[in-house]
Design a protein around this motif. Structure first.
Motif, PDB file in Angstrom:
ATOM      1  N   LEU A  63      40.171  52.929  40.167  1.00 29.85           N
ATOM      2  CA  LEU A  63      39.076  51.959  40.132  1.00 29.85           C
ATOM      3  C   LEU A  63      37.915  52.457  40.981  1.00 29.85           C
ATOM      4  O   LEU A  63      38.119  52.970  42.085  1.00 29.85           O
ATOM      5  N   LYS A  64      36.712  52.264  40.455  1.00 31.23           N
ATOM      6  CA  LYS A  64      35.487  52.591  41.204  1.00 31.23           C
ATOM      7  C   LYS A  64      34.424  51.599  40.789  1.00 31.23           C
ATOM      8  O   LYS A  64      34.190  51.384  39.594  1.00 31.23           O
ATOM      9  N   SER A  65      33.747  50.979  41.789  1.00 26.88           N
ATOM     10  CA  SER A  65      32.792  49.918  41.466  1.00 26.88           C
ATOM     11  C   SER A  65      31.763  49.772  42.569  1.00 26.88           C
ATOM     12  O   SER A  65      32.034  50.059  43.739  1.00 26.88           O
ATOM     13  N   GLN A  66      30.581  49.300  42.176  1.00 23.32           N
ATOM     14  CA  GLN A  66      29.534  49.001  43.152  1.00 23.32           C
ATOM     15  C   GLN A  66      29.653  47.582  43.695  1.00 23.32           C
ATOM     16  O   GLN A  66      29.060  47.254  44.722  1.00 23.32           O
ATOM     17  N   GLY A  67      30.406  46.760  42.988  1.00 24.46           N
ATOM     18  CA  GLY A  67      30.605  45.396  43.442  1.00 24.46           C
ATOM     19  C   GLY A  67      31.808  45.295  44.359  1.00 24.46           C
ATOM     20  O   GLY A  67      32.355  46.290  44.845  1.00 24.46           O
ATOM     21  N   SER A  68      32.212  44.054  44.611  1.00 26.19           N
ATOM     22  CA  SER A  68      33.358  43.822  45.486  1.00 26.19           C
ATOM     23  C   SER A  68      34.633  44.276  44.798  1.00 26.19           C
ATOM     24  O   SER A  68      34.855  44.000  43.615  1.00 26.19           O
ATOM     25  N   MET A  69      35.503  44.950  45.557  1.00 24.34           N
ATOM     26  CA  MET A  69      36.758  45.450  45.012  1.00 24.34           C
ATOM     27  C   MET A  69      37.838  44.379  45.210  1.00 24.34           C
ATOM     28  O   MET A  69      38.766  44.520  46.004  1.00 24.34           O
ATOM     29  N   LEU A  70      37.688  43.295  44.472  1.00 25.73           N
ATOM     30  CA  LEU A  70      38.687  42.232  44.451  1.00 25.73           C
ATOM     31  C   LEU A  70      39.476  42.399  43.162  1.00 25.73           C
ATOM     32  O   LEU A  70      38.931  42.248  42.069  1.00 25.73           O
ATOM     33  N   VAL A  71      40.786  42.723  43.302  1.00 28.48           N
ATOM     34  CA  VAL A  71      41.580  43.128  42.136  1.00 28.48           C
ATOM     35  C   VAL A  71      42.828  42.255  42.034  1.00 28.48           C
ATOM     36  O   VAL A  71      43.877  42.580  42.618  1.00 28.48           O
ATOM     37  N   PRO A  72      42.760  41.130  41.319  1.00 30.03           N
ATOM     38  CA  PRO A  72      43.967  40.345  41.067  1.00 30.03           C
ATOM     39  C   PRO A  72      44.733  40.916  39.873  1.00 30.03           C
ATOM     40  O   PRO A  72      44.163  41.107  38.788  1.00 30.03           O
ATOM     41  N   LEU A  73      46.010  41.206  40.069  1.00 32.37           N
ATOM     42  CA  LEU A  73      46.817  41.871  39.044  1.00 32.37           C
ATOM     43  C   LEU A  73      47.911  40.935  38.543  1.00 32.37           C
ATOM     44  O   LEU A  73      48.552  40.226  39.337  1.00 32.37           O
ATOM     45  N   LYS A  74      48.128  40.957  37.248  1.00 31.24           N
ATOM     46  CA  LYS A  74      49.233  40.219  36.634  1.00 31.24           C
ATOM     47  C   LYS A  74      49.908  41.118  35.606  1.00 31.24           C
ATOM     48  O   LYS A  74      49.230  41.716  34.756  1.00 31.24           O
ATOM     49  N   LEU A  75      51.229  41.229  35.680  1.00 28.74           N
ATOM     50  CA  LEU A  75      52.014  41.954  34.683  1.00 28.74           C
ATOM     51  C   LEU A  75      52.978  40.951  34.079  1.00 28.74           C
ATOM     52  O   LEU A  75      53.861  40.423  34.768  1.00 28.74           O
TER      53      LEU A  75
END
Length: 620
Positions: A181-193
């Motif tokens: 992952l690479k982003s200019q915004g906030s790196m808020l990453v909620p994951l669901k499997l």
């Protein structure tokens, strides 16, 4: 990360062997080597894999998500997996990673065991670049996808507002899901499997809730626009634009701008979020100022709010040259600051007993409370639930509805104020009509009692050949003075009484300009105590007495004093000319008008030598 377990063979050698039995000893060492070798060749066999939680309906990813920041150069998935197996990744405490704003790329690893069902990995976030890979237990690439917010919508494996990646598995087969992952915004990453069927059920519920949310926002936009069309109150227009752009901000933050508005244009889709946030801020500030009439009621907070508006405009204009990260951070700062400022304005006005502030205060309290619940949930202090997951949406909907009620209440307040103003205007009009009627009756009485009677006497005396011409002249002069007073009363502005002292001073100034007399004045404000008619009579007495003094006493200097004390207004005139004594009787030659006016004023008037005195009771 890895627990190395050494298994012993099912059949072991005896503890003692003969020194010559080298073949048996070699065989024993070979067996041990064959047992330990797979552990070194395949360390993933000791990895703690995430498993499906039937009660939760999804994989339990807690303590099964790992991340690693790239320091130098872009890693390939095989290199990232190698670092993971060498325990270089950091274990996350939650499946909702909050890594803040970072310019580095982040690798995320999720070891899991398959269920044999089709699975999906869902990322409800706005990430610019995503590299998704699915590896088997030996590191073989099963699937690789490149997508993200900087890519058109068709690059996503599932056309959805979130990032959804299908995963095919075999029952109990281990594997790895790797994300770069690479982003200019906030790196808020909620994951669901979760399983594909469970995802479809959850997604249907969420789509219904999103439709309900944006439907309410649209209804509020139309409702308040109709109110603006009916009332032409600019506060409604500001509010309509605030709801509209706040809705665009929410539409973008959940990824719907990419899915529905700009599926093939990632740049405008990406910028719709900070632009919507800035414009929502830009219109909520003047809405609050207009709603509260802040310029007159709370001028300091009005100036601060206006300053926030200027900063927001500059930030919006700077988006053409500054990086996206700065732009979104400025939007967050101005948006949060303006919400807090509006809340403070509402508190201040509520404490001042301003009725319209109560709905506004409740609305912003609910919205800020919703944001606070979301923050506590993201920090792990509250459990995931329907309320905590959608607290911002719930808070913003309640805010919009309550602010609409506040505007409706404001209409009622303004209507009541208008009705009260009309009632007071009608009362003033009735009072004015009554005063005019009384004045008309008074003037009519004056004409009848004074002018009419004097004209009647004049007519009778003029018919008498023995009548005194001097007496006729005095009576005629009195009639003329009476008529002059009546005309003056009809034409004089209400300010004459307040400027009585100026009128006396003006008379004295004109007298002094002849350079024949020295005039000294000591005048206090008394006209407002007497009113128009009494002030007029006092001024006429003053003028009459001064004319007589100048004509008959021949003074060189005159002192004029006007004062108020003990409920009486006193006019005192002293001079250095010929003395004259008079007790105020109306029969004295040339002083009839003064005596008549003094009687109307219920005043005491007299002259002792060179000193004239007139005392008028204020309440008479």
């Amino acid at each position: 990360m890895f627990n190395m377990i050494i298994l012993t063979p099912a059949k072991t050698l005896p503890l003692s062997v003969s020194r010559g039995d080298w073949g048996v000893r070699a065989l024993w060492f070979l067996r041990i080597f064959l047992v330990i070798l797979p552990v070194f060749l395949f360390p993933l066999a000791a990895t703690d894999f995430a498993r499906f939680d039937a009660a939760a309906g999804e994989f339990d990813l807690k303590n099964h998500v790992y991340y690693f920041f790239e320091e130098a150069g872009e890693l390939r998935e095989a290199e990232a997996l190698d670092l993971f197996q060498k325990n270089r990744f950091t274990r996350a405490a939650s499946a909702r990673l909050s890594l803040g704003y970072t310019s580095k790329a982040v690798w995320i690893a999720i070891p899991f065991r398959g269920t044999g069902d089709p699975l999906v990995l869902e990322i409800t976030s706005l990430i610019d670049n995503i590299r998704f890979v699915h590896l088997d237990e030996r590191g073989k690439l099963l699937k690789g996808i490149d997508t993200g917010r900087d890519f058109p919508m068709h690059t996503r494996p599932v056309l959805h507002h979130s990032f959804v990646f299908p995963v095919t598995t075999v029952f109990e087969s281990p594997g790895f899901l790797m994300l770069r992952l690479k982003s200019q915004g906030s790196m808020l990453v909620p994951l669901k499997l979760l399983r594909e069927g469970d995802f479809v059920k959850t997604d249907h519920r969420e789509q219904f809730l999103y439709g309900l949310y944006f439907g309410i926002m649209l209804v509020m936009v139309l409702y308040n626009f109709f109110l603006f069309s009916a009332t032409r109150d600019i506060a409604y227009l500001y509010y309509v634009l605030y709801i509209l752009f706040f809705g665009l901000f929410q539409f973008s933050i959940w990824g719907f701008a990419h899915e529905m508005l700009f599926p093939n244009h990632p740049v405008p889709a990406k910028y719709s979020l900070p632009v919507g946030l800035h414009l929502a801020t830009l219109f909520q500030l003047p809405f609050a100022r207009q709603f509260f009439q802040a310029r007159a009621v709370i001028p300091l907070l009005y100036k601060i709010s206006f300053g926030f508006s200027i900063v927001t405009v500059f930030s919006l204009a700077a988006s053409l040259v500054i990086p996206y990260r700065w732009f979104i951070m400025m939007g967050i700062v101005t948006g949060a600051g303006s919400a807090i400022l509006n809340f403070i304005m509402a508190v201040v006005l509520y404490l001042k007993k301003i009725k319209t502030a109560r709905f506004f205060l409740i609305a912003y309290s609910v919205f800020i409370g919703g944001a606070l619940l979301l923050g506590l949930r993201n920090f792990g202090l509250l459990n995931h639930s329907l309320i905590t997951s959608y607290s911002v949406q719930i808070g913003s909907v309640l805010e919009v509805v309550l602010l609409s009620l506040a505007l409706a209440d404001r209409i009622n307040v303004l209507r009541d104020q208008k009705a009260e103003a009309q009632r007071q205007a009608a009362a003033r009009e009735r009072e004015l009509t009554a005063r005019l009627e009384n004045e008309r009756n008074r003037i009519a009485g004056e004409i009848h009692d004074v002018v009419g009677s004097e004209l009647t006497v004049l007519m009778l005396e003029s018919e008498d050949p023995k009548s005194d011409k001097k007496s006729l002249g005095q009576r005629l002069r009195f009639v003329l003075e009476s008529i002059r007073d009546l005309v003056f009363l009809l034409n004089t502005k209400a300010g004459f009484a307040e400027n009585l002292e100026s009128q006396i001073a003006l008379y004295a100034q004109r007298l002094g300009e002849t350079k024949k007399y020295e005039i000294r004045l000591n005048l206090e404000k008394c006209g407002s105590l007497l009113g128009l008619e009494k002030s007029l009579n006092l001024h006429r007495i003053f003028s009459e007495w001064m004319n007589n003094t100048i004509r008959h006493a021949k003074p060189k200097s005159v002192d004029i004093r006007l004062s108020a004390e003990n409920g009486r207004v006193r006019l005192e005139i002293t001079h250095d000319g010929a003395p004259f004594t008079w007790n105020g009787a109306p029969n004295a030659s040339g002083l009839g008008n003064i005596a008549h006016r003094a009687a109307k004023l219920k005043a005491n008037v007299s002259s002792q030598g060179t000193r004239f005195m007139l005392e008028i009771p204020v309440g008479a």
